[in-house]
Design a protein around this motif. Sequence first.
Motif: not given
Length: 457
Positions: A32-40
């Motif tokens: 997962a990209e960083l932005a997706e990890q953060s949103l998750l």
Amino acid sequence: IGILDITAELLDRNPNKDSGSVDMDDGQGDKAELAEQSLLNKLIHRSLVINQNQVEVMQADPSSPLFSVKTFEELRLKPELLEGVYSMGFNRPSRIQESALPLMLAQPLQNLIAQSQSGTGKTAAFCLAMLSHVNPANQWTQCLCVAPTYELALQTGQVIEQMGKFCPDVKLAYAVRGTKAVRGSRLQEHIVVGTPGTVLDWCTKYKMIDPKKISIFVLDEADVMINMQGHRDQSIRIHRQLSEDCQMLLFSATFEDSVLQFAKRVVPDPNIIKLKREEETLDTIKQFYVVCSGKEDKFNSLCNLYGCLTIAQTVIFCHTRKMASWLAASLTTEGHQVALLSGEMMVDQRAAVIERFRNGKEKVLVSTNVCSRGIDVAQVTLVVNFDLPVNMKGDADNETYLHRIGRSGRFGKRGFAVNMVDSEEDMVVLKQIEEHFGRKITKLDTSELEQMEMLLK
């Protein structure tokens, strides 16, 4: 809070479209990209993470007295804002909020860099600061918050809406792609939350915001921001238009050199607050490896393991989506309650899967790397590396290994980590992991039930 209308086109679009995700085929690792990890992390942390870590504060002026608070009443907030805080379920400030809020609310305004992992109350802290500083009588934008993606901006906006629901005179606008922009018309909304490109357009191209009138500028998810193409430069261009006395607040989940260099360009003379990280310890996690001859043998070993170990919940990691799908289907056929998590799912779908697993609806979670970080499920006692984590060169990915097996043994409880090895290359990777962490990983024969029972006690 009054909200600027968001067009139907914006609301109906794929929520992952601008998250920077990379679609990998089945032969590649699923990361997962960083932005997706953060949103998750934002989606799954619906309540604050219980964190006993100490707060480290480095003040811009070391001679200044250090203030911290134990209650929200000590901050002397407006009654309607205090009511909004309590309505969100915040009973007392979190560790990071105890020190950050007095600094953010102080007069004269002070700059701040804050670092803390997801779920510790960073977003609520700077949202409270923005709402506190707004003067509703001034019909122009006074607070500006920039986040790296549409989804993350929307999450922040929702916190502002909830916290400020008893402040009807405070208005919020979303500066994201798809929101109507009228050239030359000044915004009357007091707080604007958006992405760097759109915010920059609203300040320069459309002249909807006067940057010189911004009193608070928040850069959220700085570690994600600087890794997304163009966002770093756009954020710096926005910053350059602000007045010298504008308060700068920068928040980041990590404190790497790249983040610090970025922060130095954006935040002059900052106070720095961060949670001291707990020591990454493997003391409560017993580590084993099982020699197998292929995926079918791995699966049989996994079934044997279940036969002699009382397991509350398990996370099993695979390298590819194809392997994860096969394993989840095979386990389901054997009668296990299985959830599947992979990068092809939208972030809100992943969050729903994790929530079901956390609530015990499924006892086994089969996943690719997308959930190796940030998920604290107290019931997890076993982590299985069905595929060992490797980097692009085929060497051991020690950081991912630590995050994976750290899903067990949470909160000081005992956990088990079992690594499946089916090739000479896997044995080399296992030895690299042993050398890196300085710990011997015990061989386990899952066909010898007595040996397993002795080792797993």
